[in-house]
Write an enzyme that holds these catalytic residues in place. Structure first.
Site, PDB file in Angstrom:
ATOM      1  N   HIS A  59       8.257  -4.674 -13.180  1.00 59.64           N
ATOM      2  CA  HIS A  59       7.687  -4.579 -11.819  1.00 59.64           C
ATOM      3  C   HIS A  59       6.642  -3.465 -11.776  1.00 59.64           C
ATOM      4  CE1 HIS A  59       8.080  -5.214  -7.350  1.00 59.64           C
ATOM      5  NE2 HIS A  59       7.279  -4.154  -7.442  1.00 59.64           N
ATOM      6  N   HIS A  61       2.293  -2.480 -10.302  1.00 55.38           N
ATOM      7  CA  HIS A  61       1.098  -2.860  -9.521  1.00 55.38           C
ATOM      8  C   HIS A  61      -0.129  -2.347 -10.270  1.00 55.38           C
ATOM      9  CE1 HIS A  61       3.228  -4.247  -5.848  1.00 55.38           C
ATOM     10  NE2 HIS A  61       4.175  -3.488  -6.383  1.00 55.38           N
ATOM     11  N   GLN A 154       0.273  -8.893  -0.209  1.00 55.75           N
ATOM     12  CA  GLN A 154       0.633  -7.529   0.222  1.00 55.75           C
ATOM     13  C   GLN A 154       0.688  -7.370   1.749  1.00 55.75           C
ATOM     14  OE1 GLN A 154       0.813  -3.934  -1.618  1.00 55.75           O
ATOM     15  NE2 GLN A 154       1.909  -4.148   0.311  1.00 55.75           N
ATOM     16  N   HIS A 212       9.025  -9.018  -3.391  1.00 51.58           N
ATOM     17  CA  HIS A 212       9.459  -7.754  -2.799  1.00 51.58           C
ATOM     18  C   HIS A 212      10.397  -8.151  -1.658  1.00 51.58           C
ATOM     19  CE1 HIS A 212       6.012  -6.264  -4.975  1.00 51.58           C
ATOM     20  NE2 HIS A 212       6.218  -5.023  -4.570  1.00 51.58           N
ATOM     21  N   GLU A 215      12.526  -4.212   1.244  1.00 52.12           N
ATOM     22  CA  GLU A 215      12.199  -2.848   0.813  1.00 52.12           C
ATOM     23  C   GLU A 215      12.074  -1.979   2.061  1.00 52.12           C
ATOM     24  OE1 GLU A 215       8.628  -2.299  -1.475  1.00 52.12           O
ATOM     25  OE2 GLU A 215       9.135  -0.226  -1.977  1.00 52.12           O
ATOM     26  N   ASP A 311       7.051   0.198 -10.994  1.00 53.32           N
ATOM     27  CA  ASP A 311       6.389  -0.050  -9.713  1.00 53.32           C
ATOM     28  C   ASP A 311       4.996   0.557  -9.617  1.00 53.32           C
ATOM     29  OD1 ASP A 311       6.173  -1.222  -7.238  1.00 53.32           O
ATOM     30  OD2 ASP A 311       7.652   0.027  -6.232  1.00 53.32           O
ATOM     31  N   TRP A 317       1.073   4.876  -3.368  1.00 53.65           N
ATOM     32  CA  TRP A 317       2.502   5.014  -3.070  1.00 53.65           C
ATOM     33  C   TRP A 317       3.178   6.127  -3.857  1.00 53.65           C
ATOM     34  CZ3 TRP A 317      -0.111   0.408  -3.683  1.00 53.65           C
ATOM     35  CH2 TRP A 317      -0.193  -0.398  -2.532  1.00 53.65           C
TER      36      TRP A 317
HETATM   37 FE   FE2 Z   1       6.256  -3.189  -5.820  1.00 51.49          FE
END
Ligand code: FE2
Length: 431
Positions: A59, A61, A154, A212, A215, A311, A317
């Site tokens: 996982h 991005h 997203q 996802h 979350e 991630d 993030w």
């Molecule tokens: Fe993610």
């Protein structure tokens, strides 16, 4: 006498076998055993260190990585500010910039022994810049890294007007997997509807799903239940993954006692992302602050395949990270209090074999006939690798060395004490 391309001598394997030789030819493992007496074009002396199949990051991005600070930093530290910051970057970034950042990340990932990555790619912009960039990157890195791409809406499949059409465009262009983000839709009802639509798209196209899911810290978030229902209804068993599942941390125990069997029945895999969720979750709490990691041991013990993902690295993030799956595993271990010897060994599996199973990787492993992909670490076993975040000494892909590192030995000048130390020599005396 057989002539191999490569023999790695005297390795410890993840299952604990010691003194093992691994011989490779034509990109595959030809033999695994004690004292393989054969010639090879190249021989690596493992000196008893741990030889593992590569790390697998299920996982990530990659379209956002290394964008930290552009156009600004995340002040609140929340998921939602991260999404809005990413929304500011998307219109101004260019395809070649995404490619450059992604390739730079892949260089680092390979040096850290990662052999496969599943990356989500945002499909909410009509130009599909991330898709174009990461399809190009997937081709470039193929000789040294397996890259799976997930079409990720997203901004919400239903909340973002172009997302539905763009998602099918991205799949037509060659993106592998159907993604989603039901907890970001406007209502619980629309979240549920997005799960239905996305699973139907996957069923029609014969694709895997990686969503996802929940979350948030909302104990009432129920999208994993919907995902289990649709997986079961559409016969997608074994092909669906739920990423994050952080709301399960806050759910009522009675409800979870019904939910986990539904997840098991649907054959859904789970991917917690420990580094990111310990940072993002619980931000609305005062004290006590929730940890926000899903019920890892409970899912595992019920029979769910659980793999840890990284991630993010240096993006809207998460401002830290170094493509180190041992960092990811050690955080999952601490947050989940997975401290028994068996639990710690399992944490190593969560960033190797479990994640390989979730990604459906072909020929993964250290058995005869598997691809000759592996990583040698400066540690004596899996737990020591975790404890030390062990130095990656050699990374092998297709029987060829693609990354190498000197042993980490520190010289000491302490008068009367040893003149050097090797961190891998600190083996517990009671074991
Ligand atoms: Fe993610």
């Amino acid at each position: 006498m057989a002539v191999f391309d490569l023999i790695i001598k005297n390795a410890t394997l993840p299952d604990g076998r010691k003194g093992i030789d691994v011989a490779c030819k034509d990109g595959f493992i030809s033999e695994v055993g004690l004292n393989i007496d054969a010639e090879a074009k190249q021989i690596i002396q493992a000196k008893g260190y741990l030889l593992s199949p590569p790390f697998v990051d299920p996982h990530f991005h990659m379209d956002a990585t290394l964008s930290l600070g552009t156009p600004r930093l995340n002040v609140s530290g929340t998921l939602l500010e991260g999404i809005s910051l990413w929304g500011e970057l998307k219109p101004v970034q260019k395809v070649d910039e995404i490619i450059k950042r992604a390739l730079k990340y892949c260089d680092l990932a390979v040096s850290m022994g990662i052999g496969a990555i599943r990356s989500h790619v945002d499909i909410c912009d009509n130009e599909l810049k991330g898709v174009e960039a990461l399809l190009d990157v997937r081709k470039t890195v193929a000789p040294y890294l397996d890259l799976q791409l997930v079409a990720f809406p997203q901004d919400g499949l239903l909340r973002s007007p172009p997302a539905r059409l763009n998602l099918t465009r991205a799949l037509d262009m060659g993106v592998d997997i159907v993604g989603g983000i039901p907890h970001f839709e406007r209502t619980m009802g629309e979240g549920r509807e997005s799960v239905r639509i996305l699973c139907e798209i996957a069923a029609e196209r014969g694709l895997m799903v990686d969503m996802h899911c929940d979350e948030s810290d909302d104990p009432m978030s129920r999208h994993i239940e919907s995902l289990a229902y649709e997986t079961h209804r559409l016969g997608l068993t074994g092909n669906v993954t739920a990423s994050h599942l952080t709301s399960m941390h806050s759910m009522d125990d009675y409800y979870v006692s019904k939910l986990i069997p539904l997840i098991v029945e649907a054959g859904i895999h789970a991917i917690p992302n420990p580094l990111i969720n310990i940072m993002l979750q619980g931000r609305h709490d005062t004290f006590p602050k929730r940890r926000g990691q899903t019920r890892v041991a409970e899912l595992r013990d019920a029979g769910v395949t659980v793999g840890f993902g990284s991630d993010c690295m240096m993006d809207p993030w998460y401002s830290l990270g170094k493509a180190d799956m041992l960092d990811v595993a050690i955080m999952g271990l601490h947050v989940g209090q997975l401290s028994s010897r068996l639990d710690m060994e399992w944490c190593f599996d969560a960033v190797t074999v479990n994640s390989a199973k979730i990604m459906n990787l072909d020929g993964y492993g250290l058995e005869k006939g598997c691809k000759a992909d592996m990583v040698l670490m400066q540690a004596k076993d899996k737990i020591e690798a975790l404890r030390l975040r062990a130095n990656r000494l050699v990374v092998v892909r297709g029987g060829n060395i693609i990354a190498e590192n000197d042993s980490l030995i520190t010289t000491l000048s302490l008068g009367g004490r040893p003149s050097s130390i090797n961190p891998a020599d600190y083996v517990p005396s009671g074991l």
